[in-house]
Design an enzyme around this catalytic site. Structure first.
Site, PDB file in Angstrom:
ATOM      1  N   LYS A   1      35.432   7.698 -27.529  1.00 39.24           N
ATOM      2  CA  LYS A   1      34.542   8.649 -28.203  1.00 39.24           C
ATOM      3  C   LYS A   1      33.060   8.367 -27.979  1.00 39.24           C
ATOM      4  O   LYS A   1      32.260   9.303 -27.930  1.00 39.24           O
ATOM      5  CB  LYS A   1      34.864   8.694 -29.705  1.00 39.24           C
ATOM      6  CG  LYS A   1      36.327   9.005 -30.019  1.00 39.24           C
ATOM      7  CD  LYS A   1      36.839  10.263 -29.337  1.00 39.24           C
ATOM      8  CE  LYS A   1      38.356  10.369 -29.391  1.00 39.24           C
ATOM      9  NZ  LYS A   1      38.934  11.312 -28.442  1.00 39.24           N
TER      10      LYS A   1
ATOM     11  N   PHE B   1      27.012  11.894 -41.981  1.00 37.10           N
ATOM     12  CA  PHE B   1      28.190  12.620 -42.451  1.00 37.10           C
ATOM     13  C   PHE B   1      27.823  14.088 -42.663  1.00 37.10           C
ATOM     14  O   PHE B   1      26.916  14.411 -43.436  1.00 37.10           O
ATOM     15  CB  PHE B   1      28.712  11.995 -43.748  1.00 37.10           C
ATOM     16  CG  PHE B   1      29.938  12.690 -44.291  1.00 37.10           C
ATOM     17  CD1 PHE B   1      31.135  12.678 -43.586  1.00 37.10           C
ATOM     18  CD2 PHE B   1      29.911  13.355 -45.512  1.00 37.10           C
ATOM     19  CE1 PHE B   1      32.267  13.318 -44.071  1.00 37.10           C
ATOM     20  CE2 PHE B   1      31.036  13.993 -46.014  1.00 37.10           C
ATOM     21  CZ  PHE B   1      32.219  13.974 -45.293  1.00 37.10           C
TER      22      PHE B   1
ATOM     23  N   LYS C   1      46.623  20.089 -38.656  1.00 37.89           N
ATOM     24  CA  LYS C   1      46.285  21.502 -38.808  1.00 37.89           C
ATOM     25  C   LYS C   1      47.476  22.258 -39.388  1.00 37.89           C
ATOM     26  O   LYS C   1      48.623  21.978 -39.040  1.00 37.89           O
ATOM     27  CB  LYS C   1      45.908  22.096 -37.444  1.00 37.89           C
ATOM     28  CG  LYS C   1      44.614  21.509 -36.889  1.00 37.89           C
ATOM     29  CD  LYS C   1      44.375  21.880 -35.449  1.00 37.89           C
ATOM     30  CE  LYS C   1      43.147  21.120 -34.925  1.00 37.89           C
ATOM     31  NZ  LYS C   1      43.104  21.103 -33.462  1.00 37.89           N
TER      32      LYS C   1
ATOM     33  N   GLU D   1      34.750  16.204 -30.324  1.00 33.87           N
ATOM     34  CA  GLU D   1      35.665  15.583 -29.364  1.00 33.87           C
ATOM     35  C   GLU D   1      36.040  16.610 -28.322  1.00 33.87           C
ATOM     36  O   GLU D   1      35.891  17.809 -28.537  1.00 33.87           O
ATOM     37  CB  GLU D   1      36.980  15.149 -30.057  1.00 33.87           C
ATOM     38  CG  GLU D   1      36.829  13.998 -31.013  1.00 33.87           C
ATOM     39  CD  GLU D   1      38.134  13.640 -31.723  1.00 33.87           C
ATOM     40  OE1 GLU D   1      39.208  14.086 -31.269  1.00 33.87           O
ATOM     41  OE2 GLU D   1      38.059  12.916 -32.716  1.00 33.87           O
TER      42      GLU D   1
ATOM     43  N   ARG E   1      44.050  18.499 -22.983  1.00 30.68           N
ATOM     44  CA  ARG E   1      45.449  18.935 -22.904  1.00 30.68           C
ATOM     45  C   ARG E   1      45.564  20.391 -23.374  1.00 30.68           C
ATOM     46  O   ARG E   1      44.612  20.942 -23.923  1.00 30.68           O
ATOM     47  CB  ARG E   1      46.298  18.062 -23.840  1.00 30.68           C
ATOM     48  CG  ARG E   1      45.807  18.165 -25.278  1.00 30.68           C
ATOM     49  CD  ARG E   1      46.733  17.549 -26.302  1.00 30.68           C
ATOM     50  NE  ARG E   1      46.346  17.925 -27.645  1.00 30.68           N
ATOM     51  CZ  ARG E   1      45.409  17.341 -28.382  1.00 30.68           C
ATOM     52  NH1 ARG E   1      44.736  16.296 -27.902  1.00 30.68           N
ATOM     53  NH2 ARG E   1      45.119  17.774 -29.594  1.00 30.68           N
TER      54      ARG E   1
ATOM     55  N   VAL F   1      48.567  22.743 -29.460  1.00 33.44           N
ATOM     56  CA  VAL F   1      49.586  23.443 -30.258  1.00 33.44           C
ATOM     57  C   VAL F   1      49.154  24.894 -30.501  1.00 33.44           C
ATOM     58  O   VAL F   1      49.948  25.825 -30.351  1.00 33.44           O
ATOM     59  CB  VAL F   1      49.798  22.730 -31.619  1.00 33.44           C
ATOM     60  CG1 VAL F   1      50.730  23.547 -32.518  1.00 33.44           C
ATOM     61  CG2 VAL F   1      50.339  21.316 -31.424  1.00 33.44           C
TER      62      VAL F   1
HETATM   63  C1  MV4 Z   1      33.074  14.071 -39.005  1.00 31.93           C
HETATM   64  C2  MV4 Z   1      33.034  14.688 -40.285  1.00 31.93           C
HETATM   65  C3  MV4 Z   1      31.821  14.770 -40.913  1.00 31.93           C
HETATM   66  N1  MV4 Z   1      30.709  14.250 -40.331  1.00 31.93           N
HETATM   67  N2  MV4 Z   1      31.950  13.591 -38.472  1.00 31.93           N
HETATM   68  C4  MV4 Z   1      37.823  14.260 -38.444  1.00 31.93           C
HETATM   69  C5  MV4 Z   1      38.641  13.909 -37.262  1.00 31.93           C
HETATM   70  C6  MV4 Z   1      37.731  13.568 -36.171  1.00 31.93           C
HETATM   71  N3  MV4 Z   1      38.017  14.381 -35.043  1.00 31.93           N
HETATM   72  C7  MV4 Z   1      36.347  13.799 -36.685  1.00 31.93           C
HETATM   73  N4  MV4 Z   1      36.460  14.216 -38.067  1.00 31.93           N
HETATM   74  C8  MV4 Z   1      35.361  14.417 -38.842  1.00 31.93           C
HETATM   75  N5  MV4 Z   1      34.200  13.962 -38.319  1.00 31.93           N
HETATM   76  C9  MV4 Z   1      30.812  13.676 -39.131  1.00 31.93           C
HETATM   77  N6  MV4 Z   1      29.682  13.159 -38.584  1.00 31.93           N
HETATM   78  C10 MV4 Z   1      34.214  15.183 -40.827  1.00 31.93           C
HETATM   79  C11 MV4 Z   1      35.390  15.033 -40.112  1.00 31.93           C
HETATM   80  C12 MV4 Z   1      36.557  15.562 -40.776  1.00 31.93           C
HETATM   81  C13 MV4 Z   1      37.238  16.672 -40.272  1.00 31.93           C
HETATM   82  C14 MV4 Z   1      36.867  17.303 -39.106  1.00 31.93           C
HETATM   83  C15 MV4 Z   1      37.555  18.383 -38.619  1.00 31.93           C
HETATM   84  C16 MV4 Z   1      38.637  18.878 -39.320  1.00 31.93           C
HETATM   85  C17 MV4 Z   1      39.042  18.265 -40.483  1.00 31.93           C
HETATM   86  C18 MV4 Z   1      38.350  17.157 -40.972  1.00 31.93           C
HETATM   87  C19 MV4 Z   1      38.784  16.566 -42.145  1.00 31.93           C
HETATM   88  C20 MV4 Z   1      38.107  15.476 -42.613  1.00 31.93           C
HETATM   89  C21 MV4 Z   1      37.007  14.973 -41.925  1.00 31.93           C
END
Ligand code: MV4
Length: 450
Positions: A116, A202, A237, A288, A292, A295
């Site tokens: 990442k 955050f 999801k 990210e 691939r 789903v």
């Molecule tokens: C975050 C975020 C808030 N702020 N990054 C969750 C999985 C991973 N792919 C990254 N994720 C998150 N990153 C920052 N800087 C909140 C999440 C997150 C989230 C993101 C997408 C869908 C659902 C989520 C559930 C909890 C937290």
């Protein structure tokens, strides 16, 4: 074009890939564990090879077993589907060595996006917006607290080897920094054997909006618009849709450009997904990139009217892309039907499916490997079907989905159908005003049990 495609997967996605391969005149090889002996992907493929016992590690995740199946069937391409070996760079490299085409990007691209921090650094260089944060890995808590203080709380600690929420911790005040740091590090180390951590601001109550992209082998990348995947529970999801109810023409243009830039900067080949966090002010940040097929790809297929597996195979075979991006021509929603009890903390509910009747009619699609008499094995993912509805507008699509869910009969096991029935009647869902925190305060009424 390829002559024989081995599908290194199981369940609905294996069936989905077999269908397209057949339409393209490509012979198919299924692989299966002993738990999947009676599966439809075994029945519908031209050939099938047993690759081991039920445990994934000894079957669908075993590079040696899959390569042996490639060797004995003389397949000239391998489709990994999603999960299992789909984002395993060593497997893609092994395919290269054996001169069999891995249907996906190169091992180097998989590696780059799998780490990442490297992915984020690559996006910064390309000019794709990212969440403000540490400059790469953070060595210790002393440095970490300094960086967090500079960014401003709340911050989030993330594992560089992570994804899907593992090794991730929110920190709301400096007093909690050390305990959250240890938790993130330990989880990352146990899950990935890599305890590297980085820090980000955050983003509160974000939406998860992802762009589908396709790249050819000559550097051309296009996007096929977005999917909103904000309705999740513990990083799983539950529902996806396209277009996003939050999307505007201007935002799609901006995010689409960023998604294409993300693909172009690594000369991305094949189908991929660029995930963004979007805040309430419509600021968006690269999160990210998934290298691939996903789903939820059917919602995109429905709104742009293209077979994404076909496009994926064509790109792998070296075809050239045409010029334009695609925007939604309809509205589509997908409900993931899992063998889980939504009244009992979504606990897995494997076992014999005694009756199974799928909804039908105009604008209704069900992707499934399940049938009456099928036994859902306890060893794998609990998803047993995807119900996808398409209509002109979101409102009509929700109406259709309610009708379709009422037609779905699944007996013998517990499923998430009652949850979806409730969701389609939830005011916040209907209004389109939701974010990734939606499930935190969702309560499922008993009346949907019937
Ligand atoms: C975050 C975020 C808030 N702020 N990054 C969750 C999985 C991973 N792919 C990254 N994720 C998150 N990153 C920052 N800087 C909140 C999440 C997150 C989230 C993101 C997408 C869908 C659902 C989520 C559930 C909890 C937290």
């Amino acid at each position: 074009m390829f002559k024989k495609l081995l599908i290194a997967n199981r369940g609905e996605i294996a069936l989905r890939i077999i269908r397209t391969a057949k339409e393209m005149g490509i012979k198919t090889v299924a692989v299966y564990s002993t738990a999947d002996r009676d599966s439809l992907h075994v029945r519908f493929a031209d050939e099938a090879v047993c690759i081991g016992p039920p445990s994934s590690a000894e079957s669908y995740l075993s590079v040696a077993k899959i390569m042996a199946a490639v060797e004995i069937t003389n397949a000239d391409a391998v489709h990994p589907g999603y999960g299992f070996l789909a984002e395993n760079a060593d497997f893609a490299e092994m395919c290269d060595q054996y001169k069999v085409k891995f249907v996906g990007p190169t091992p180097a691209m998989i590696r780059k996006m799998g780490d990442k921090i490297t992915a984020k650094e690559t996006m910064i260089k390309a000019g794709v917006p990212v969440v403000p944060g540490s400059d790469g890995l953070v060595k210790d808590t002393k440095l970490g607290k300094k960086i967090a203080g500079d960014i401003g709380y709340p911050v989030i600690l993330k594992a560089t080897a992570g994804g899907g929420g593992k090794g991730m911790r929110e920190v709301w005040k400096e007093d909690d920094f050390e305990s959250q740091w240890d938790a993130a590090r330990n989880e990352a180390s146990a899950s990935f054997g890599n305890d590297g951590i980085y820090i980000e601001k955050f983003v509160e109550e974000p939406r998860h909006i992802e762009f589908q992209i396709i790249g050819d082998q000559y550097g051309k990348v296009i996007h096929l618009s977005e999917r909103d995947c904000s309705i999740q529970r513990r990083h799983q999801k539950l529902v996806e849709e396209s277009p996003s109810p939050f999307m505007t023409k201007a935002l799609r243009t901006k995010m689409g450009k960023a998604a294409i830039l993300a693909g172009e900067c690594i000369k991305y080949e094949g189908v991929g997904t660029v995930e963004f966090l979007v805040d309430k002010n419509k600021n968006f940040y690269f999160m990210e990139m998934n290298t691939r097929i996903q789903v939820e790809h059917p919602v995109t297929e429905e709104v742009i009217d293209h077979d994404l597996i076909k496009e994926q195979i064509k790109m792998a075979a070296g075809e050239k892309l045409g010029g334009k991006n695609y925007i939604p021509q309809a509205h589509a929603i997908e409900c993931r039907i899992n063998a889980e009890d939504p009244y009992n903390d979504f606990r897995p509910s494997p076992g014999l499916v005694s009756s199974f009747h799928t909804p039908k009619g105009h604008g209704v699609r069900v992707d499934t490997h399940t049938y009456a008499g099928y036994s859902v094995p306890p060893y794998y993912d609990s998803m047993i079907a995807k119900l996808i509805c398409k209509a002109k507008t979101r409102e009509e699509c929700i109406t259709k989905m309610k009708r379709a869910l009422d037609e779905f009969i699944i007996e013998g096991i517990k499923t998430t159908v009652p949850f979806h029935k409730a969701l389609m009647r939830d005011e916040r869902f209907i209004s389109g005003d939701f974010n990734t925190g939606f499930m935190k305060d969702f309560e499922l009424d008993e009346k949907y049990k019937k």
